[in-house]
Scaffold this motif. Structure first.
Motif, PDB file in Angstrom:
ATOM      1  N   MET A  42       0.835  -1.209   0.000  1.00 13.90           N
ATOM      2  CA  MET A  42       0.000   0.000   0.000  1.00 13.90           C
ATOM      3  C   MET A  42       0.865   1.253   0.000  1.00 13.90           C
ATOM      4  O   MET A  42       1.821   1.362   0.759  1.00 13.90           O
ATOM      5  CB  MET A  42      -0.914  -0.029   1.241  1.00 13.90           C
ATOM      6  CG  MET A  42      -1.927   1.097   1.307  1.00 13.90           C
ATOM      7  SD  MET A  42      -3.168   1.070  -0.010  1.00 13.90           S
ATOM      8  CE  MET A  42      -4.350  -0.107   0.677  1.00 13.90           C
ATOM      9  N   GLY A  43       0.532   2.203  -0.860  1.00 14.58           N
ATOM     10  CA  GLY A  43       1.350   3.412  -0.968  1.00 14.58           C
ATOM     11  C   GLY A  43       1.056   4.420   0.126  1.00 14.58           C
ATOM     12  O   GLY A  43       0.275   4.172   1.045  1.00 14.58           O
ATOM     13  N   ARG A  44       1.703   5.572   0.005  1.00 11.92           N
ATOM     14  CA  ARG A  44       1.586   6.630   1.008  1.00 11.92           C
ATOM     15  C   ARG A  44       1.048   7.910   0.362  1.00 11.92           C
ATOM     16  O   ARG A  44       1.329   8.199  -0.803  1.00 11.92           O
ATOM     17  CB  ARG A  44       2.959   6.941   1.623  1.00 11.92           C
ATOM     18  CG  ARG A  44       3.634   5.764   2.288  1.00 11.92           C
ATOM     19  CD  ARG A  44       2.980   5.465   3.629  1.00 11.92           C
ATOM     20  NE  ARG A  44       3.632   4.342   4.284  1.00 11.92           N
ATOM     21  CZ  ARG A  44       3.267   3.072   4.134  1.00 11.92           C
ATOM     22  NH1 ARG A  44       2.268   2.757   3.346  1.00 11.92           N
ATOM     23  NH2 ARG A  44       3.903   2.108   4.779  1.00 11.92           N
ATOM     24  N   THR A  45       0.321   8.689   1.171  1.00 10.88           N
ATOM     25  CA  THR A  45      -0.092  10.014   0.699  1.00 10.88           C
ATOM     26  C   THR A  45       1.073  10.991   0.845  1.00 10.88           C
ATOM     27  O   THR A  45       2.046  10.723   1.554  1.00 10.88           O
ATOM     28  CB  THR A  45      -1.266  10.559   1.533  1.00 10.88           C
ATOM     29  OG1 THR A  45      -0.806  10.767   2.873  1.00 10.88           O
ATOM     30  CG2 THR A  45      -2.462   9.623   1.525  1.00 10.88           C
ATOM     31  N   LEU A  46       0.935  12.136   0.202  1.00  8.42           N
ATOM     32  CA  LEU A  46       1.955  13.184   0.336  1.00  8.42           C
ATOM     33  C   LEU A  46       2.188  13.517   1.806  1.00  8.42           C
ATOM     34  O   LEU A  46       3.329  13.643   2.265  1.00  8.42           O
ATOM     35  CB  LEU A  46       1.524  14.429  -0.449  1.00  8.42           C
ATOM     36  CG  LEU A  46       2.448  15.657  -0.398  1.00  8.42           C
ATOM     37  CD1 LEU A  46       2.420  16.417  -1.721  1.00  8.42           C
ATOM     38  CD2 LEU A  46       2.087  16.608   0.746  1.00  8.42           C
ATOM     39  N   THR A  47       1.102  13.652   2.566  1.00  5.71           N
ATOM     40  CA  THR A  47       1.217  14.021   3.981  1.00  5.71           C
ATOM     41  C   THR A  47       1.983  12.961   4.758  1.00  5.71           C
ATOM     42  O   THR A  47       2.864  13.279   5.567  1.00  5.71           O
ATOM     43  CB  THR A  47      -0.190  14.231   4.575  1.00  5.71           C
ATOM     44  OG1 THR A  47      -0.848  15.266   3.832  1.00  5.71           O
ATOM     45  CG2 THR A  47      -0.120  14.643   6.033  1.00  5.71           C
ATOM     46  N   GLU A  48       1.648  11.685   4.515  1.00  2.00           N
ATOM     47  CA  GLU A  48       2.358  10.599   5.213  1.00  2.00           C
ATOM     48  C   GLU A  48       3.850  10.617   4.864  1.00  2.00           C
ATOM     49  O   GLU A  48       4.712  10.408   5.722  1.00  2.00           O
ATOM     50  CB  GLU A  48       1.745   9.245   4.835  1.00  2.00           C
ATOM     51  CG  GLU A  48       0.357   9.033   5.452  1.00  2.00           C
ATOM     52  CD  GLU A  48      -0.400   7.841   4.868  1.00  2.00           C
ATOM     53  OE1 GLU A  48      -1.239   7.274   5.581  1.00  2.00           O
ATOM     54  OE2 GLU A  48      -0.159   7.491   3.687  1.00  2.00           O
ATOM     55  N   LYS A  49       4.156  10.898   3.592  1.00  3.47           N
ATOM     56  CA  LYS A  49       5.568  10.904   3.184  1.00  3.47           C
ATOM     57  C   LYS A  49       6.339  12.069   3.795  1.00  3.47           C
ATOM     58  O   LYS A  49       7.469  11.898   4.255  1.00  3.47           O
ATOM     59  CB  LYS A  49       5.659  11.002   1.658  1.00  3.47           C
ATOM     60  CG  LYS A  49       5.286   9.725   0.930  1.00  3.47           C
ATOM     61  CD  LYS A  49       5.562   9.925  -0.545  1.00  3.47           C
ATOM     62  CE  LYS A  49       5.055   8.772  -1.366  1.00  3.47           C
ATOM     63  NZ  LYS A  49       5.297   8.983  -2.807  1.00  3.47           N
ATOM     64  N   VAL A  50       5.729  13.257   3.758  1.00  3.32           N
ATOM     65  CA  VAL A  50       6.442  14.441   4.262  1.00  3.32           C
ATOM     66  C   VAL A  50       6.678  14.310   5.764  1.00  3.32           C
ATOM     67  O   VAL A  50       7.791  14.549   6.259  1.00  3.32           O
ATOM     68  CB  VAL A  50       5.659  15.732   3.932  1.00  3.32           C
ATOM     69  CG1 VAL A  50       6.285  16.931   4.634  1.00  3.32           C
ATOM     70  CG2 VAL A  50       5.614  15.959   2.417  1.00  3.32           C
ATOM     71  N   LEU A  51       5.634  13.916   6.497  1.00  2.97           N
ATOM     72  CA  LEU A  51       5.794  13.789   7.949  1.00  2.97           C
ATOM     73  C   LEU A  51       6.687  12.593   8.294  1.00  2.97           C
ATOM     74  O   LEU A  51       7.472  12.660   9.245  1.00  2.97           O
ATOM     75  CB  LEU A  51       4.422  13.667   8.625  1.00  2.97           C
ATOM     76  CG  LEU A  51       3.570  14.949   8.563  1.00  2.97           C
ATOM     77  CD1 LEU A  51       2.210  14.720   9.227  1.00  2.97           C
ATOM     78  CD2 LEU A  51       4.277  16.127   9.224  1.00  2.97           C
ATOM     79  N   GLY A  52       6.597  11.534   7.513  1.00  4.23           N
ATOM     80  CA  GLY A  52       7.433  10.358   7.754  1.00  4.23           C
ATOM     81  C   GLY A  52       8.912  10.671   7.542  1.00  4.23           C
ATOM     82  O   GLY A  52       9.771  10.259   8.334  1.00  4.23           O
ATOM     83  N   ARG A  53       9.205  11.414   6.498  1.00 11.67           N
ATOM     84  CA  ARG A  53      10.597  11.776   6.234  1.00 11.67           C
ATOM     85  C   ARG A  53      11.163  12.600   7.389  1.00 11.67           C
ATOM     86  O   ARG A  53      12.294  12.411   7.823  1.00 11.67           O
ATOM     87  CB  ARG A  53      10.667  12.565   4.919  1.00 11.67           C
ATOM     88  CG  ARG A  53      12.067  12.758   4.413  1.00 11.67           C
ATOM     89  CD  ARG A  53      12.084  13.173   2.953  1.00 11.67           C
ATOM     90  NE  ARG A  53      11.493  14.482   2.755  1.00 11.67           N
ATOM     91  CZ  ARG A  53      11.189  14.974   1.556  1.00 11.67           C
ATOM     92  NH1 ARG A  53      11.394  14.260   0.461  1.00 11.67           N
ATOM     93  NH2 ARG A  53      10.672  16.166   1.446  1.00 11.67           N
TER      94      ARG A  53
END
Lengths: 417, 165
Positions: A1-12
């Motif tokens: 399952m992929g990630r949303t932009l928000t999940e990616k930015v906060l995850g990084r």
């Protein structure tokens, strides 16, 4: 399952893979404040640390009451200037810059993939360029100044797929009002809103800023567009640091997906006293108006002033109306001077005010008396916001505002096309 | 917690009517803030509110601006909690950061009316009244530490002191 932009930015930022619902502690790239910095400084002093953690991450823009309208505001501004000097805060914009939400994109702070928090509810505006940006309070801002960190719950994402094309006389503001009117002012409470679909990529950056800005009126934590070539082009010569853009994966998980067709959209108006009390302008046309405001972080950009000038050029403001025009920033001010838009508006009889929030928040520069009606391109029409509790605010696009200025009554701008 | 009387309002009570923008950029003492609480929604509130009273409202309480006075003025007026069907997110954070209890309960918000006497039990997660006992959503563990410390300033101060040791 992929990630949303928000999940990616906060995850990084958090240094791990994160999903909606998790709570993360992150170090924001920038923390914004404005005239309320005076109150934030008082909270900061209570923390017992002499220095802010990272002065270069603090951005302060004086925009709410500029220039100072009375001695109290003057004292606030003075205390902010002294704090800026004492702490060595390099990113300070005084009373000749503009509204923070226009200044941060223009000055290259609002960049794809960044985390920006701000002590202003319209901070989500920076999502127009692919940043994660959310509003916070004063106490929290003081703590970010001291610690460099904040906790955030990763929000679920609502995707809005835009299709079709705006017809003449219809703009991003009308779209935002229609969405809020149909689904209510808490349609996206606590959520991220992703504007997507084939029409999203067609929208210019000004329109994206309007929509991301209005996501705050949907209750959203952040609202954004996937950064694309159009965004990168706009950022050329503006970005003040390198950035790494991210976008949602095709198989990202969304809490809900809506579709909206621009082809059938008409000019919209949010009637008193809530942003979700929305009707087509045609249904309210003819309502007598005392004041028109064209400006604010929602609709004070060059495109907005030009849309108004196209209608008012060669015409006169109706004698029963006073029209206030506030370029969103000094850069917009200069561009509108050069393009001739401001000259057309002045010749028509509009009053041009210093770039800033102007009368939108009801603190100075054109408050309303009891019984008065204001048509405004701003984002809130709550009771008493722009003056007396028995005044009324109708929210519209700049074209509808200009058409109304010409006739003295709420008017569908398509009558002028 | 102590007993209080209910002040009941509707949906979408926004920050402009809780604390008007014309005062937002004036720095005020808490008691002065309290005098303007809910001024543009219910002018009778600031005069009649008593310590321990409870504001009850519908959905999206506190929507609008990020102004913290919208939470601070209710706390200064003696309000012990706001009970609502739902809260706008910045308001929710601000209230917790200032130590004002914000309790989400669809049932309580629907049943309670102005003048009802209620007892709040934060530890048990209960609102008790003659109309029944209502549960509210427990606050996430991540924010309990802030409330236990007495607000975000105290919480952060302790954290910074620990770091310096």
């Amino acid at each position: 399952m992929g990630r949303t932009l928000t999940e990616k930015v906060l995850g990084r930022k958090a240094g791990k893979d994160v999903r909606a619902g998790e709570v993360v502690s992150v170090s924001p790239d920038y923390v914004l404040s404005h005239d309320n910095s005076a109150a934030i400084i008082k909270e900061f002093r209570k923390l017992g640390v002499g220095r802010v953690r990272a002065p270069e991450k603090i951005v302060i823009v004086l925009d709410h009451i500029v220039p100072a309208a009375d001695e109290k505001y003057a004292q606030n501004h003075k205390s902010i200037r002294e704090f800026v000097a004492e702490q060595g805060i390099p990113n300070f914009f005084d009373i000749n810059a503009g509204v923070c939400h226009q200044v941060l994109p223009e000055q290259g702070f609002a960049l794809p993939g960044l985390v920006i928090v701000g002590s202003d509810s319209h901070t989500p505006s920076y999502g127009a360029l692919g940043a994660f940006a959310a509003g916070i309070g004063r106490t929290e801002t003081a703590c970010v100044w001291a610690t460099g960190e904040i906790w955030l719950r990763v929000p679920e994402t609502m995707r809005i797929d835009l299709g079709g094309r705006f017809r003449a006389g219809v703009f991003a503001k009308d779209l935002s009002l229609k969405l809020i009117g149909d689904r209510g002012a808490e349609m996206a409470n606590y959520k991220a809103v992703e504007f997507a679909g084939p029409a999203a990529g067609e929208l210019d950056i000004g329109s994206r800023l309007t929509l991301a800005n209005m996501s705050a009126e949907m209750g959203a934590k952040n609202g954004y567009f996937a950064p694309d070539e159009k965004a990168f082009e706009w950022l050329e010569g503006r970005a003040r640091r390198p950035f790494a853009a991210v976008a949602s994966d095709p198989d990202a998980s969304y809490e809900s997906v809506l579709a909206c067709d621009l082809d059938t959209l008409e000019p919209q108006v949010a009637c008193p006293h809530t942003v979700d009390n929305v009707k087509p302008v045609a249904a309210v046309a003819g309502k007598p108006v005392h004041q028109v405001l064209i400006g604010t972080c929602t609709n004070g950009r060059l495109e907005d002033l030009e849309a108004a000038a196209r209608i008012l050029r060669g015409r006169k403001v109706h004698p029963s109306v006073r029209v206030l025009v506030v370029p969103a920033s000094w850069q917009v001010y200069r561009e509108a001077l050069a393009s001739g838009a401001l000259a057309a508006l002045v010749e028509a009889g509009c009053v041009i005010l210093n770039s800033g929030c102007g009368p939108c928040l009801g603190a100075h520069e054109g408050l309303l008396a009891a019984g008065e009606v204001c048509v405004s391109t701003s984002n809130r029409n709550f009771r008493g916001r722009m003056g007396h509790r028995d005044s009324e605010i109708y929210l519209v696009s700049p074209a509808t505002a200009a058409a109304t200025a010409a006739t003295g009554k709420l008017t569908d701008p398509r009558e002028f096309s | 917690m102590s007993r209080g009387a209910v002040w009941k309002y509707g949906d979408d009570v926004n920050t402009d009517v809780i604390f008007p923008g014309r005062y937002t950029y004036q720095i005020m003492a808490p008691e002065e803030m309290a005098r303007h609480a809910l001024e543009d929604l219910d002018p009778a509130f600031a005069k009649g509110v008593k310590p321990g009273d409870v504001v009850v409202a519908g959905k999206n309480f506190g929507c609008g601006s990020s102004r913290e006075q919208a939470a601070a003025c209710l706390k200064a007026a003696g309000v012990q909690a706001v009970v609502a069907k739902s809260f706008a997110r910045i308001y929710f954070r601000n209230a917790i950061n200032l130590g004002l209890a914000v309790l989400q309960s669809e049932e309580a918000a629907g049943a309670l009316d102005t003048g009802d006497a209620v007892d709040l039990d934060l530890a048990r997660g209960e609102i008790r009244s003659a109309k029944g006992t209502f549960r509210f959503l427990p606050l996430p563990a991540s924010v309990l530490g802030i409330i236990e410390a007495g607000g975000l300033i105290e919480y952060t101060k302790k954290r910074l002191e620990r770091e310096q040791e």
